[in-house]
Write a protein that holds these residues in place. Structure first.
Motif, PDB file in Angstrom:
ATOM      1  N   GLY A  34      -0.670  31.157   8.909  1.00 32.57           N
ATOM      2  CA  GLY A  34      -0.284  31.983   8.478  1.00 32.57           C
ATOM      3  C   GLY A  34      -1.707  32.555   7.383  1.00 32.57           C
ATOM      4  N   LYS A  35      -2.142  34.078   7.252  1.00 30.64           N
ATOM      5  CA  LYS A  35      -2.690  34.221   5.851  1.00 30.64           C
ATOM      6  C   LYS A  35      -1.898  33.910   4.661  1.00 30.64           C
ATOM      7  CE  LYS A  35      -5.327  38.125   8.976  1.00 30.64           C
ATOM      8  NZ  LYS A  35      -5.843  39.086   9.084  1.00 30.64           N
ATOM      9  N   GLY A  36      -2.770  33.047   3.620  1.00 26.55           N
ATOM     10  CA  GLY A  36      -2.963  32.859   2.793  1.00 26.55           C
ATOM     11  C   GLY A  36      -2.560  31.083   2.301  1.00 26.55           C
ATOM     12  N   TYR A  37      -2.488  30.347   3.354  1.00 23.92           N
ATOM     13  CA  TYR A  37      -2.425  29.148   3.281  1.00 23.92           C
ATOM     14  C   TYR A  37      -3.765  29.119   3.946  1.00 23.92           C
ATOM     15  CZ  TYR A  37       2.411  29.792   2.871  1.00 23.92           C
ATOM     16  OH  TYR A  37       3.947  30.571   2.497  1.00 23.92           O
ATOM     17  N   LEU A  38      -4.222  27.469   3.576  1.00 21.39           N
ATOM     18  CA  LEU A  38      -5.529  26.547   4.581  1.00 21.39           C
ATOM     19  C   LEU A  38      -4.717  25.961   5.473  1.00 21.39           C
ATOM     20  CD1 LEU A  38      -8.466  25.719   3.898  1.00 21.39           C
ATOM     21  CD2 LEU A  38      -7.102  23.320   2.609  1.00 21.39           C
ATOM     22  N   GLN A  39      -5.461  26.566   6.042  1.00 26.19           N
ATOM     23  CA  GLN A  39      -5.314  25.869   7.617  1.00 26.19           C
ATOM     24  C   GLN A  39      -5.169  24.388   7.553  1.00 26.19           C
ATOM     25  OE1 GLN A  39      -3.319  27.803  10.072  1.00 26.19           O
ATOM     26  NE2 GLN A  39      -3.087  25.532  11.636  1.00 26.19           N
ATOM     27  N   GLY A  40      -3.955  23.523   8.305  1.00 26.32           N
ATOM     28  CA  GLY A  40      -4.511  21.656   7.864  1.00 26.32           C
ATOM     29  C   GLY A  40      -3.739  21.435   9.184  1.00 26.32           C
ATOM     30  N   ALA A  41      -4.376  20.376   9.948  1.00 25.18           N
ATOM     31  CA  ALA A  41      -4.462  19.641  10.827  1.00 25.18           C
ATOM     32  C   ALA A  41      -3.543  19.244  11.345  1.00 25.18           C
ATOM     33  CB  ALA A  41      -5.307  18.196  10.200  1.00 25.18           C
ATOM     34  N   TYR A  42      -2.874  19.938  11.570  1.00 22.82           N
ATOM     35  CA  TYR A  42      -0.808  20.437  12.350  1.00 22.82           C
ATOM     36  C   TYR A  42      -1.088  20.431  13.606  1.00 22.82           C
ATOM     37  CZ  TYR A  42       0.793  21.052   7.732  1.00 22.82           C
ATOM     38  OH  TYR A  42       0.879  20.292   5.900  1.00 22.82           O
ATOM     39  N   ASP A  43      -0.226  19.831  14.932  1.00 23.35           N
ATOM     40  CA  ASP A  43      -0.855  20.106  16.158  1.00 23.35           C
ATOM     41  C   ASP A  43      -0.136  21.840  16.418  1.00 23.35           C
ATOM     42  OD1 ASP A  43      -0.723  19.305  18.867  1.00 23.35           O
ATOM     43  OD2 ASP A  43       1.586  18.660  18.380  1.00 23.35           O
ATOM     44  N   THR A 133       0.925  16.227  13.298  1.00 21.56           N
ATOM     45  CA  THR A 133      -0.424  16.230  13.119  1.00 21.56           C
ATOM     46  C   THR A 133      -1.021  16.799  14.293  1.00 21.56           C
ATOM     47  OG1 THR A 133      -0.830  14.447  13.164  1.00 21.56           O
ATOM     48  CG2 THR A 133       0.141  14.711  11.494  1.00 21.56           C
ATOM     49  N   LYS A 134      -2.192  16.285  14.159  1.00 25.78           N
ATOM     50  CA  LYS A 134      -2.770  17.552  15.484  1.00 25.78           C
ATOM     51  C   LYS A 134      -3.267  15.856  16.580  1.00 25.78           C
ATOM     52  CE  LYS A 134      -7.471  16.070  13.456  1.00 25.78           C
ATOM     53  NZ  LYS A 134      -8.838  16.587  13.025  1.00 25.78           N
ATOM     54  N   ASP A 135      -2.774  14.817  16.060  1.00 24.78           N
ATOM     55  CA  ASP A 135      -3.051  13.313  16.484  1.00 24.78           C
ATOM     56  C   ASP A 135      -1.238  12.932  17.645  1.00 24.78           C
ATOM     57  OD1 ASP A 135      -5.983  13.288  16.076  1.00 24.78           O
ATOM     58  OD2 ASP A 135      -4.967  12.078  14.286  1.00 24.78           O
ATOM     59  N   LYS A 136      -0.387  14.611  17.682  1.00 27.41           N
ATOM     60  CA  LYS A 136       0.248  14.201  18.031  1.00 27.41           C
ATOM     61  C   LYS A 136       1.886  12.728  17.384  1.00 27.41           C
ATOM     62  CE  LYS A 136      -0.213  16.679  22.407  1.00 27.41           C
ATOM     63  NZ  LYS A 136      -0.682  17.998  21.262  1.00 27.41           N
ATOM     64  N   ILE A 137       1.847  12.741  15.627  1.00 30.56           N
ATOM     65  CA  ILE A 137       1.577  11.688  15.024  1.00 30.56           C
ATOM     66  C   ILE A 137       3.266  12.598  14.169  1.00 30.56           C
ATOM     67  CG2 ILE A 137       1.854  10.741  13.569  1.00 30.56           C
ATOM     68  CD1 ILE A 137       1.400   9.535  16.165  1.00 30.56           C
ATOM     69  N   LEU A 138       4.520  12.223  14.175  1.00 28.93           N
ATOM     70  CA  LEU A 138       5.493  12.481  13.319  1.00 28.93           C
ATOM     71  C   LEU A 138       4.789  11.704  11.942  1.00 28.93           C
ATOM     72  CD1 LEU A 138       7.413  14.350  14.221  1.00 28.93           C
ATOM     73  CD2 LEU A 138       8.846  12.765  13.611  1.00 28.93           C
ATOM     74  N   MET A 139       4.684  12.431  10.666  1.00 28.10           N
ATOM     75  CA  MET A 139       4.422  11.638   9.951  1.00 28.10           C
ATOM     76  C   MET A 139       5.832  12.011   8.650  1.00 28.10           C
ATOM     77  SD  MET A 139       0.974  12.455   6.935  1.00 28.10           S
ATOM     78  CE  MET A 139       0.283  11.833   8.373  1.00 28.10           C
ATOM     79  N   ILE A 140       6.498  10.621   8.059  1.00 26.79           N
ATOM     80  CA  ILE A 140       7.166  11.252   6.864  1.00 26.79           C
ATOM     81  C   ILE A 140       7.245   9.957   6.106  1.00 26.79           C
ATOM     82  CG2 ILE A 140       9.227  10.479   8.409  1.00 26.79           C
ATOM     83  CD1 ILE A 140      11.069  11.810   7.001  1.00 26.79           C
ATOM     84  N   PRO A 141       7.210  10.382   4.902  1.00 26.34           N
ATOM     85  CA  PRO A 141       6.770   9.557   3.618  1.00 26.34           C
ATOM     86  C   PRO A 141       8.656   8.791   3.750  1.00 26.34           C
ATOM     87  CG  PRO A 141       6.920  11.453   2.558  1.00 26.34           C
ATOM     88  CD  PRO A 141       7.221  11.984   3.896  1.00 26.34           C
ATOM     89  N   SER A 173      -7.157  20.900   6.071  1.00 28.79           N
ATOM     90  CA  SER A 173      -8.184  20.713   7.671  1.00 28.79           C
ATOM     91  C   SER A 173      -8.432  19.589   7.673  1.00 28.79           C
ATOM     92  CB  SER A 173      -9.067  21.811   6.946  1.00 28.79           C
ATOM     93  OG  SER A 173      -9.469  21.760   6.139  1.00 28.79           O
ATOM     94  N   ASP A 174      -8.972  18.509   7.096  1.00 29.41           N
ATOM     95  CA  ASP A 174     -10.099  17.598   7.107  1.00 29.41           C
ATOM     96  C   ASP A 174      -8.801  16.222   7.527  1.00 29.41           C
ATOM     97  OD1 ASP A 174      -8.807  16.265   4.849  1.00 29.41           O
ATOM     98  OD2 ASP A 174     -10.666  16.150   4.482  1.00 29.41           O
ATOM     99  N   GLY A 175      -7.334  16.925   7.400  1.00 33.51           N
ATOM    100  CA  GLY A 175      -6.369  15.576   7.504  1.00 33.51           C
ATOM    101  C   GLY A 175      -6.013  15.178   6.327  1.00 33.51           C
ATOM    102  N   SER A 176      -6.586  15.119   5.204  1.00 29.61           N
ATOM    103  CA  SER A 176      -6.007  14.457   4.350  1.00 29.61           C
ATOM    104  C   SER A 176      -4.452  14.994   3.533  1.00 29.61           C
ATOM    105  CB  SER A 176      -6.651  14.594   3.409  1.00 29.61           C
ATOM    106  OG  SER A 176      -8.615  14.668   3.666  1.00 29.61           O
ATOM    107  N   TYR A 177      -4.068  14.089   2.608  1.00 33.52           N
ATOM    108  CA  TYR A 177      -2.566  14.755   3.139  1.00 33.52           C
ATOM    109  C   TYR A 177      -1.904  14.293   1.767  1.00 33.52           C
ATOM    110  CZ  TYR A 177      -1.646   9.454   4.059  1.00 33.52           C
ATOM    111  OH  TYR A 177      -1.596   8.407   3.809  1.00 33.52           O
TER     112      TYR A 177
END
Length: 493
Positions: A34-43, A133-141, A173-177
């Motif tokens: 959505g507008k207002g957010y930086l589009q991240g490297a999500y899937d 993520t865009k690489d279809k990886i489920l990321m969680i701490p 956008s470049d996958g930094s988290y």
């Protein structure tokens, strides 16, 4: 594309998508934050790759008729996490089992409610929601590491962190988290797992979830303040004081004009300008615990929807005045908006649908208080999990879809033609719409469809119902939404 009366029937068929009975596949629009957010490297092909750090405006329409429970999936208990959904409809969530060995599990559930895989760990997984993520990886701490789980098979790799950061990760956008944690910890990691920077904002505080603005600022609440930190350097840009809040399971809402919306336990919704100054505040219900605080979400028209862990759903105009109030109880998870403007919210032991005028559309009983923010799948199914560990798939039909943008009347063709066709559209909820149209109208639809597929033109198309125009109306039209179309078929006669 024009068809003259003098053309043979075979030629006419060839001009309308080679064969007039050819089915045309429609592509689903990609996920956006959505507008207002930086589009991240999500899937972006996932149905919902993140629980927070987006405006929670689903691109799909939720079920709104013949509501029923499709299936339930039982976990030991609720996992204090939102649900996310992959591109194939797989549902991801987590659970906690006090007596379990190990205590924590991440569950991948097939769209039919059967288990796809689960990942178990004894390391700390009390907080946080996974992201895809865009690489279809489920990321969680998990504990002092990031788990990177393959969404297809549940096989995980680990990235070691410098400390514990239990909240939901936020991607740029470049996958930094970007990660936050107790004792005022804030850190950034590059996509390869190397640390970018780390910072400290308020020793002893536990921050709420992060949001990442399109100006590159991390926005979050902690220790009674709202903070803004630069993503490049990790330096503080500003802080706004006086909000009674610390850790909670939601993130600040960002609007397209840069306004930030947050809620405090003392019972106010705050609208904060992009420079950290107060725009307005609106009184809602107070809550006895900051852990129950739920930050607002913002609709496409700028309406702010707010609950605060106790009762009532408020719709607030962008200028800070009340639009309407819906009486409810114990709304302790973030709501979600569907593409028709329907708000779905877990309140008390129910999942409730409320329309854009503040009127209840339906309600369905759950076994306990919801602990996950709901998610909407492409077919309209709504998923939500409860404190008892039950994941619900709420099914039904999607009918009466409304346009998401004002319809634009098509321009008339230069050379009108007289042939007619039975025109059939199949929508993604299985509904078939059949019309008796002139070939001129069919051509207008095809021109609109091809233009929309190329990224231009309105998202809706108005079809005149003609002989189905029942009642004392001059005209009745169906508005067809582009990304709801699976196929269409033209049968000339």
């Amino acid at each position: 594309m024009k068809i003259r009366k003098g053309l043979t029937l075979l030629t006419a068929f060839a001009l309308v998508f080679s064969l007039l009975t050819t089915n045309v596949e429609a592509a689903s629009a990609p996920f956006t934050q959505g507008k207002g957010y930086l589009q991240g490297a999500y899937d972006s092909s996932a149905m919902q790759p993140t629980g927070h750090n987006w405006n929670r405006n689903s691109r799909f329409a939720g079920v709104n008729s013949a509501i029923h429970i499709k299936w339930t999936y039982k976990m030991p208990s609720g996992g204090n996490a939102s649900i996310v959904i992959g591109d194939d409809g797989t549902v991801f969530t987590k659970s906690y089992d006090l007596g379990g060995k190990p205590k924590y599990k991440i569950h991948a559930i097939n769209p039919d409610g059967t288990l796809k895989w689960e990942y178990a760990t004894a390391e700390e997984l009390t907080h946080g929601t996974p992201v895809i993520t865009k690489d279809k990886i489920l990321m969680i701490p998990v504990g002092q590491k990031i788990l990177n789980i393959n969404t297809a098979d549940g096989i995980a790799t680990e990235t070691i962190l410098d400390n514990i950061y239990p909240n939901e990760p936020v991607l740029d956008s470049d996958g930094s988290y970007y990660l936050s944690g107790p004792a005022g910890r804030l850190a950034a990691y590059n996509s390869d797992g190397t640390q970018k920077w780390k910072s400290t904002f308020a020793i002893g505080s536990s921050p709420g979830y992060l949001s990442l603005s399109d100006t590159g600022s991390l926005i979050f609440k902690a220790s009674g303040n709202l903070y803004s930190y630069d993503t490049k350097s990790g330096t503080k840009l500003w802080e706004f004081t006086g909000i009674n809040s610390d850790y909670n399971k939601s993130s600040p809402a960002l609007s397209k004009d840069g306004t930030i919306y947050v809620t405090g336990a003392e019972g106010f919704v705050y609208a904060i300008n992009p420079n950290g100054t107060l725009k307005w505040k609106f009184a809602v219900d107070s809550t006895s615990s900051y852990k129950n605080v739920i930050d607002p979400i913002v609709g496409s028209d700028g309406t702010v929807y707010a609950v605060n862990g106790t009762k009532n759903l408020y719709a607030i105009n962008p200028d800070g005045t009340l639009k309407w109030k819906f009486d409810t109880n114990s709304a302790r998870v973030s709501p979600i908006l569907d593409s028709n403007g329907i708000i779905y919210i877990g309140a008390g032991t129910n999942l409730i649908a409320v329309n854009a005028e503040g009127l209840q559309q339906w309600s369905i009983q759950l076994d306990s208080i919801p602990t996950s923010a709901p998610a909407i799948a492409e077919d309209g199914t709504i998923y939500i999990a409860t404190n008892n560990g039950t994941v619900y798939a709420i099914g039904g039909e999607v009918i009466g879809m409304e346009p998401t943008e004002p319809p634009v009347d098509p321009e008339p063709p230069v050379e009108p033609v007289g042939e007619r066709a039975i025109f059939v559209i199949t929508l993604n909820n299985g509904t078939e719409k059949e019309y008796d149209l002139s070939m001129q109208e069919v051509q207008e639809f095809i021109s609109w469809y091809e233009g929309r597929a190329a990224g231009s033109g309105p998202v809706t198309f108005a079809i005149n119902k003609h002989n189905n125009n029942k009642g004392p109306f001059k005209q009745r039209q169906d508005y067809i939404v582009f990304d709801k179309i699976i196929t269409f078929e033209v049968n000339e006669y």
